[in-house]
Design a protein around this motif. Structure first.
Motif, PDB file in Angstrom:
ATOM      1  N   CYS A   1      25.517 -49.072 -41.768  1.00  0.00           N
ATOM      2  CA  CYS A   1      25.601 -47.865 -42.234  1.00  0.00           C
ATOM      3  C   CYS A   1      24.722 -46.987 -41.845  1.00  0.00           C
ATOM      4  O   CYS A   1      25.038 -46.276 -42.075  1.00  0.00           O
ATOM      5  CB  CYS A   1      26.224 -47.959 -43.820  1.00  0.00           C
ATOM      6  N   VAL A   2      24.035 -47.836 -40.550  1.00  0.00           N
ATOM      7  CA  VAL A   2      23.528 -46.893 -39.867  1.00  0.00           C
ATOM      8  C   VAL A   2      23.764 -45.846 -38.913  1.00  0.00           C
ATOM      9  O   VAL A   2      24.896 -46.216 -38.256  1.00  0.00           O
ATOM     10  CB  VAL A   2      22.715 -48.337 -39.409  1.00  0.00           C
ATOM     11  N   ASP A   3      23.107 -44.704 -39.459  1.00  0.00           N
ATOM     12  CA  ASP A   3      24.439 -43.327 -38.367  1.00  0.00           C
ATOM     13  C   ASP A   3      25.278 -43.447 -38.346  1.00  0.00           C
ATOM     14  O   ASP A   3      26.047 -42.781 -37.137  1.00  0.00           O
ATOM     15  CB  ASP A   3      23.298 -43.617 -37.159  1.00  0.00           C
ATOM     16  N   PHE A   4      26.443 -43.793 -39.771  1.00  0.00           N
ATOM     17  CA  PHE A   4      27.474 -44.011 -39.683  1.00  0.00           C
ATOM     18  C   PHE A   4      28.236 -42.705 -39.227  1.00  0.00           C
ATOM     19  O   PHE A   4      28.619 -42.343 -38.740  1.00  0.00           O
ATOM     20  CB  PHE A   4      28.332 -45.035 -40.807  1.00  0.00           C
ATOM     21  N   ASP A   5      27.725 -41.617 -39.765  1.00  0.00           N
ATOM     22  CA  ASP A   5      28.643 -40.241 -39.931  1.00  0.00           C
ATOM     23  C   ASP A   5      28.634 -39.617 -38.796  1.00  0.00           C
ATOM     24  O   ASP A   5      29.586 -38.754 -38.874  1.00  0.00           O
ATOM     25  CB  ASP A   5      26.856 -39.351 -40.795  1.00  0.00           C
ATOM     26  N   ARG A   6      27.300 -39.774 -37.862  1.00  0.00           N
ATOM     27  CA  ARG A   6      28.145 -39.529 -36.407  1.00  0.00           C
ATOM     28  C   ARG A   6      29.370 -39.657 -35.945  1.00  0.00           C
ATOM     29  O   ARG A   6      30.340 -39.143 -35.201  1.00  0.00           O
ATOM     30  CB  ARG A   6      26.925 -39.246 -35.442  1.00  0.00           C
ATOM     31  N   TYR A   7      29.710 -40.481 -36.450  1.00  0.00           N
ATOM     32  CA  TYR A   7      31.358 -41.687 -35.887  1.00  0.00           C
ATOM     33  C   TYR A   7      32.142 -40.937 -37.368  1.00  0.00           C
ATOM     34  O   TYR A   7      33.021 -40.956 -36.769  1.00  0.00           O
ATOM     35  CB  TYR A   7      31.388 -43.054 -35.698  1.00  0.00           C
ATOM     36  N   VAL A   8      31.268 -40.598 -37.769  1.00  0.00           N
ATOM     37  CA  VAL A   8      32.988 -40.364 -39.372  1.00  0.00           C
ATOM     38  C   VAL A   8      33.780 -39.556 -38.764  1.00  0.00           C
ATOM     39  O   VAL A   8      34.693 -38.779 -38.365  1.00  0.00           O
ATOM     40  CB  VAL A   8      32.550 -40.068 -40.163  1.00  0.00           C
ATOM     41  N   HIS A   9      32.788 -38.238 -38.443  1.00  0.00           N
ATOM     42  CA  HIS A   9      33.531 -36.606 -38.025  1.00  0.00           C
ATOM     43  C   HIS A   9      33.580 -36.609 -36.872  1.00  0.00           C
ATOM     44  O   HIS A   9      34.658 -36.146 -36.820  1.00  0.00           O
ATOM     45  CB  HIS A   9      32.252 -35.935 -38.487  1.00  0.00           C
ATOM     46  N   ARG A  10      33.618 -36.943 -35.871  1.00  0.00           N
ATOM     47  CA  ARG A  10      33.921 -37.479 -34.135  1.00  0.00           C
ATOM     48  C   ARG A  10      35.252 -38.174 -34.714  1.00  0.00           C
ATOM     49  O   ARG A  10      36.561 -37.096 -34.364  1.00  0.00           O
ATOM     50  CB  ARG A  10      33.059 -38.316 -33.591  1.00  0.00           C
ATOM     51  N   HIS A  11      35.102 -39.439 -34.727  1.00  0.00           N
ATOM     52  CA  HIS A  11      36.825 -39.735 -35.316  1.00  0.00           C
ATOM     53  C   HIS A  11      37.535 -38.814 -36.516  1.00  0.00           C
ATOM     54  O   HIS A  11      39.151 -38.928 -36.037  1.00  0.00           O
ATOM     55  CB  HIS A  11      36.734 -40.738 -36.332  1.00  0.00           C
ATOM     56  N   LEU A  12      37.593 -38.413 -37.208  1.00  0.00           N
ATOM     57  CA  LEU A  12      37.722 -37.744 -38.153  1.00  0.00           C
ATOM     58  C   LEU A  12      38.725 -36.085 -37.363  1.00  0.00           C
ATOM     59  O   LEU A  12      39.853 -36.036 -37.618  1.00  0.00           O
ATOM     60  CB  LEU A  12      37.109 -36.947 -39.153  1.00  0.00           C
ATOM     61  N   GLN A  13      37.943 -35.770 -36.688  1.00  0.00           N
ATOM     62  CA  GLN A  13      38.209 -34.658 -35.934  1.00  0.00           C
ATOM     63  C   GLN A  13      39.370 -35.294 -34.568  1.00  0.00           C
ATOM     64  O   GLN A  13      40.562 -34.915 -34.722  1.00  0.00           O
ATOM     65  CB  GLN A  13      37.132 -34.018 -34.374  1.00  0.00           C
ATOM     66  N   LEU A  14      39.402 -36.840 -34.177  1.00  0.00           N
ATOM     67  CA  LEU A  14      40.538 -36.387 -33.377  1.00  0.00           C
ATOM     68  C   LEU A  14      41.910 -37.548 -34.307  1.00  0.00           C
ATOM     69  O   LEU A  14      42.941 -36.893 -33.705  1.00  0.00           O
ATOM     70  CB  LEU A  14      40.121 -37.957 -32.613  1.00  0.00           C
ATOM     71  N   PHE A  15      41.631 -38.316 -35.177  1.00  0.00           N
ATOM     72  CA  PHE A  15      42.467 -37.653 -36.195  1.00  0.00           C
ATOM     73  C   PHE A  15      43.199 -36.536 -36.630  1.00  0.00           C
ATOM     74  O   PHE A  15      44.784 -36.497 -36.576  1.00  0.00           O
ATOM     75  CB  PHE A  15      42.446 -38.752 -37.456  1.00  0.00           C
ATOM     76  N   LEU A  16      42.653 -35.456 -36.852  1.00  0.00           N
ATOM     77  CA  LEU A  16      42.996 -34.382 -37.151  1.00  0.00           C
ATOM     78  C   LEU A  16      44.005 -33.197 -35.741  1.00  0.00           C
ATOM     79  O   LEU A  16      44.877 -32.644 -36.428  1.00  0.00           O
ATOM     80  CB  LEU A  16      41.665 -33.348 -37.886  1.00  0.00           C
ATOM     81  N   ASP A  17      43.499 -33.732 -34.707  1.00  0.00           N
ATOM     82  CA  ASP A  17      44.767 -33.753 -33.821  1.00  0.00           C
ATOM     83  C   ASP A  17      46.144 -33.779 -33.416  1.00  0.00           C
ATOM     84  O   ASP A  17      46.667 -33.348 -33.024  1.00  0.00           O
ATOM     85  CB  ASP A  17      43.575 -33.236 -32.254  1.00  0.00           C
ATOM     86  N   GLY A  18      45.524 -35.775 -34.205  1.00  0.00           N
ATOM     87  CA  GLY A  18      46.974 -35.448 -33.603  1.00  0.00           C
ATOM     88  C   GLY A  18      47.783 -35.207 -34.923  1.00  0.00           C
ATOM     89  O   GLY A  18      49.443 -36.103 -35.180  1.00  0.00           O
ATOM     90  N   LEU A  19      47.487 -34.630 -35.760  1.00  0.00           N
ATOM     91  CA  LEU A  19      48.361 -34.511 -37.027  1.00  0.00           C
ATOM     92  C   LEU A  19      48.889 -32.700 -36.354  1.00  0.00           C
ATOM     93  O   LEU A  19      49.938 -32.007 -37.413  1.00  0.00           O
ATOM     94  CB  LEU A  19      47.605 -33.457 -38.146  1.00  0.00           C
TER      95      LEU A  19
END
Length: 213
Positions: free
Chosen positions: A169-187
């Motif tokens: 779980c080290v610094d995982f938040d920085r990946y979470v929101h980056r990849h969620l943004q990519l997902f949202l662009d696909g919606l």
């Protein structure tokens, strides 16, 4: 006397809320088997206070799950009320839901948990309705593609907010929101591809039918 009773009730309610918050954080960090002693320590109360409010671990897990679902529903309703653009509201909700660590609900729901209890069904219905409203608004505004449902959204949020095995779980938040943004662009519409299968609902993701939710 009446004032004293009200003060005692207020203290009890604050203690109960602190225990639920502490338990949720502990469950996220250590799983559902974290000790009740540790939960009491985090809440700043004694073990007797924990058991005065919750008869056993199953009861506490029940209340933590209800609290988490209610909080996520609150985030959806607030985002829709405060954002002028419904797709911006959807973006805000998705990121806030990820911050709630909804993936932590998975092991709680798959254990000894009564998924058919009236308060569980009512809270799930409220959550489903809140998310449907925000998605309907984005769809009506012509921003959200038409071939997804609540379950599709929550699967993505759950999976993308879950740390990879072995990362600690080290610094995982920085990946979470980056990849969620990519997902949202696909919606956003227009859709660039046709999705296989059918749109998923929250009922489709119920634990007795599918492990992730």
């Amino acid at each position: 006397m009446i004032g004293t009773q009200r003060h005692l009730r207020a203290d009890a309610e604050r203690n109960r809320a602190r225990i639920v918050d502490a338990a949720r954080t502990a469950f996220v960090e250590h799983g559902a088997d974290v000790s009740m002693d540790e939960i009491a320590r985090r809440a700043g109360v004694g073990n007797a206070t924990v058991y005065r409010h919750f008869s056993d671990r199953r009861d506490l897990i029940h209340q933590v799950t209800l609290s988490s679902m209610d909080h996520i529903a609150d985030e959806a309703e607030t985002a829709l009320a405060e954002e002028a653009d419904p797709f911006d509201a959807l973006r805000r909700f998705v990121h806030r839901a990820a911050d709630e660590r909804i993936s932590s609900l998975c092991p709680l729901l798959s254990g000894g948990f009564d998924k058919t209890a009236p308060d569980v069904l009512a809270t799930r219905d409220r959550l489903n309705s809140a998310i449907e409203h925000i998605m309907d608004a984005a769809r009506t505004a012509g921003r959200l593609r038409a071939d997804i449902a609540v379950g599709d959204l929550m699967v993505a949020v759950t999976q993308l907010s879950r740390p990879l095995p072995g990362t600690g779980c080290v610094d995982f938040d920085r990946y979470v929101h980056r990849h969620l943004q990519l997902f949202l662009d696909g919606l956003e519409t227009p859709a660039r591809s046709e999705l296989p299968g059918k749109a998923a609902t929250l009922e489709d993701l119920a634990p007795q039918r599918c492990e992730p939710m």
